[in-house]
Design a protein around this motif. Structure first.
Motif: not given
Lengths: 359, 292
Positions: B109-116, B213-221
């Motif tokens: 996800a980080l590679l495809i959609w970026g860290a922002n 707010i959507l980022k690659p770590t959105t799902g972890s917590m």
């Protein structure tokens, strides 16, 4: 002659483990003296030592005691912040870095031991996945609580505020002239004087090895192994399950606290978020890939896997992706009977003991 | 009125946790594994829905379906490629593989959609104002709670009435015996993963509608919280996951409002610890004593 000189197989394995660590330390020290390590590699030396200790100590809980802990980083965090506070407050009283480092490491270990005992009381009554989730919960709680701490030191001693409403700042500490803040809430510890050295890292690895290897061969260690293999059978021959599990767990957390203290004193700033769930998982990965109950395996896995993402830094964004793929592929190749059978056919002379240990 | 509004936001958050926890609990019940990658499937669902709405201009409900389809395929793929080869392995080996999958999804996800982070356009907006505007309920919250109840009821009916549902329960009871009765165990597990992942997609859309707010770590917590909720209610039990999710959401919301924002997670986890000490198998879980 009959008894005295006979070195059994397990003892040989222990000596090999010690020898590997000592040899690695000597080689790396000479490489460092000879300027063969670049700045980045030098920076990795102390953290690698800390993570090796973390991996060995977690192996005691997960591999030898057989209980999954997902909050080991919490104890590292307790040790780290205790170590930093102690070291920073004693900076004028004890100017000698080495003595201060020893005291800080001991303080970190003691606090983590107390934490481990208190947390062990409820945790060790549970089993399996329930135990795992409660260790996870405690790891997160420790992180949140440290994030609320504001600690400062001046001529009158330590000042501590528990900032749980989020409305306090360093100014509320009312520090006297010449005092300084040590932990600034969510920012973590800042301005720490770094006194950790590679030699200290090597020494704590040796201490850890000595403690863990001797524990496993002790009466209590045998009891813990018996509990892991069959709790009911162990209980029925009179083994006090809670007591022996507690001893193993507290040893494990104490060592983690010591490693944490060294880790905390290796960086001039560090926040509690560093020791989150992901760090616990990272250490767990070292333990599982190194082989459960296999101490040398933990050391090698921690070293290789900690350095791997740094070596892959040239690949930038792809490095964690590669790390993930390596993790999955290694787990499948070592645990799938078909794939393993294929490997065993290619390398027929693999010794049997290795397969047995991975269980 | 304040109390009511905190309760409603807690119920809404709890419903999201409950939907995720339902996926967790089903997979755990049948495959006896902690699927740590579940939280990241939520994140993928959120991104797919975001792309469908923002880039392709599709209506909200189409984006939900798109997210569900992609996540279902993803869930089945993950199960087939990573977990199936480890069916006979120890649970720790599977756990580490799940962690590997989780890293893989996050970094892809980080590679495809970026860290922002991306700002998620809410599927439904607007609020319902009651009592002279003293109490306002966002429509999203109401929808979340309704969706959660529908899913809960649907799943309960599915597992008790349909053939596939019965096969799932049989597999979770005893895989060997189920196989002898002619149940295709592998297919049943795949279907469970498919359902769990589709639920994760729905949860992703609802979660991002409430917290855009959507980022690659959105799902972890949320993943960890939902896992906690599943254990809280008794892992493996569908009503347990529902109850655990709702309670967790409400406790978190009240803790944030009345105790401390910083320590909201601490309160949630402390309640979990106390519950597990009193009821070691969770609220609705069955405690199976070991027999010798």
């Amino acid at each position: 002659m009959k008894k005295g000189l006979k070195i059994n197989k397990t003892a040989t394995k222990d000596y090999i483990t010690y020898l590997v660590v000592i040899a690695a330390f000597i080689i790396i020290t000479f490489m460092n003296r000879g300027g063969m390590l670049n700045k980045r590699m030098q920076g990795l030396l102390v953290p690698v030592c800390c993570y090796i200790v973390m991996a060995i100590s977690l192996n005691l809980t997960v591999g030898i005691m057989g209980e999954l802990s997902l909050g080991h980083a919490g104890f590292m965090s307790l040790g780290a912040f205790t170590g930093v506070v102690v070291s920073q407050s004693l900076i004028t009283a004890i100017p000698n870095d080495v003595i201060r480092l020893v005291i800080s490491l001991a303080a970190g270990a003691v606090v983590a031991a107390v934490g481990g005992f208190l947390i062990g009381l409820p945790v060790l009554r549970l089993r399996g996945d329930y135990l795992a989730i409660v260790t996870l919960a405690f790891g997160e709680i420790i992180m949140d609580v440290i994030n609320c701490l504001i600690v400062g030191h001046d001529s009158e001693g330590l000042h501590v505020i528990f900032n749980f409403r989020g409305d306090k700042t360093v100014a509320d500490l009312n520090l006297a002239e010449g005092g300084s803040a040590i932990i600034k809430g969510a920012q973590g510890a800042v301005g720490t004087k770094t006194i950790a050295t590679f030699t200290a890292g090597f020494i704590i690895i040796m201490i850890t090895l000595f403690v863990v290897l001797n524990f496993v061969r002790s009466r209590s260690g045998r009891a813990v192994l018996a509990i892991r293999d069959n709790r009911i059978a162990a209980e029925s021959v009179g083994v006090d399950v809670m007591k022996h599990k507690m001893i193993a767990f507290v040893i494990s957390t104490t060592l983690a606290g010591m490693a944490g203290a060294l880790y905390g004193l290796n960086f001039n700033m560090i926040s509690a978020d560093k020791f989150n769930f992901n760090t616990s998982i990272l250490v767990l990965v070292f333990v599982v890939l190194g082989g459960l109950g296999n101490i040398l395996g933990s050391i090698i896995a921690a070293t290789v896997l900690y350095i791997l993402p740094e070596v892959l830094r040239g690949l930038q964004d792809y490095r964690m992706l590669i790390y993930a793929v390596v993790l999955i592929v290694v787990m499948i190749t070592t645990n799938n009977p078909k794939v393993r059978g294929l490997f065993l056919k290619i390398i027929p002379k693999r010794n049997k003991t290795e397969g047995g240990e991975a269980q | 009125m304040e109390f009511l509004s905190y309760l409603i936001s807690g119920l809404s958050l709890g419903s999201v946790y409950a939907i995720i926890a339902l996926g967790y609990t089903m997979v755990y019940g049948i495959a006896k594994m902690l699927n740590f990658a579940h939280g990241d499937v939520i994140m993928v669902g959120g991104y797919i829905s975001y792309i469908a709405v923002s880039y392709m201009g599709l209506p909200g409900w189409v984006s939900v379906i798109a997210a569900m389809v992609v996540c279902t395929v993803l869930g089945v793929l993950i199960e087939g490629l990573a977990y199936k080869p480890l069916r006979a392995a120890t649970s720790l080996a599977v756990l580490i593989t799940a962690i590997g999958v989780s890293y893989f999804l996050q970094n892809s996800a980080l590679l495809i959609w970026g860290a922002n982070f991306k700002t998620y356009p809410s599927v439904i907006s607007g609020t319902l104002n009651l009592f002279d505007n003293r109490l306002s309920i966002p429509y999203v919250s109401m929808l979340t709670v309704v969706v959660c109840i529908v899913i809960m009821v649907g799943l309960t009916l599915f597992t008790s009435k349909t053939k596939m549902g019965k096969a799932m329960r049989a597999c979770s009871e005893d895989k060997g015996a189920a196989q002898l009765m002619g149940i295709n165990v592998n297919r049943t597990i795949s279907v469970t993963f498919a359902i769990g992942s589709a639920l994760a997609a729905i949860a992703g859309v609802l979660l991002c509608s409430s917290f855009p707010i959507l980022k690659p770590t959105t799902g972890s917590m949320p993943g960890i919280k939902a896992f906690t909720a599943a254990v809280f209610g008794g892992i493996g039990s569908i009503p347990g996951a529902f109850l655990g999710g709702l309670l967790l959401g409400v406790i978190e919301s009240f803790a944030k409002a009345y105790i401390s924002t910083q320590l909201a997670n601490t309160v949630v986890f402390a309640v979990l610890i106390i519950v597990l000490l009193v009821r070691p198998a969770g609220l609705l879980g069955k405690y199976v004593p070991e027999k010798v």
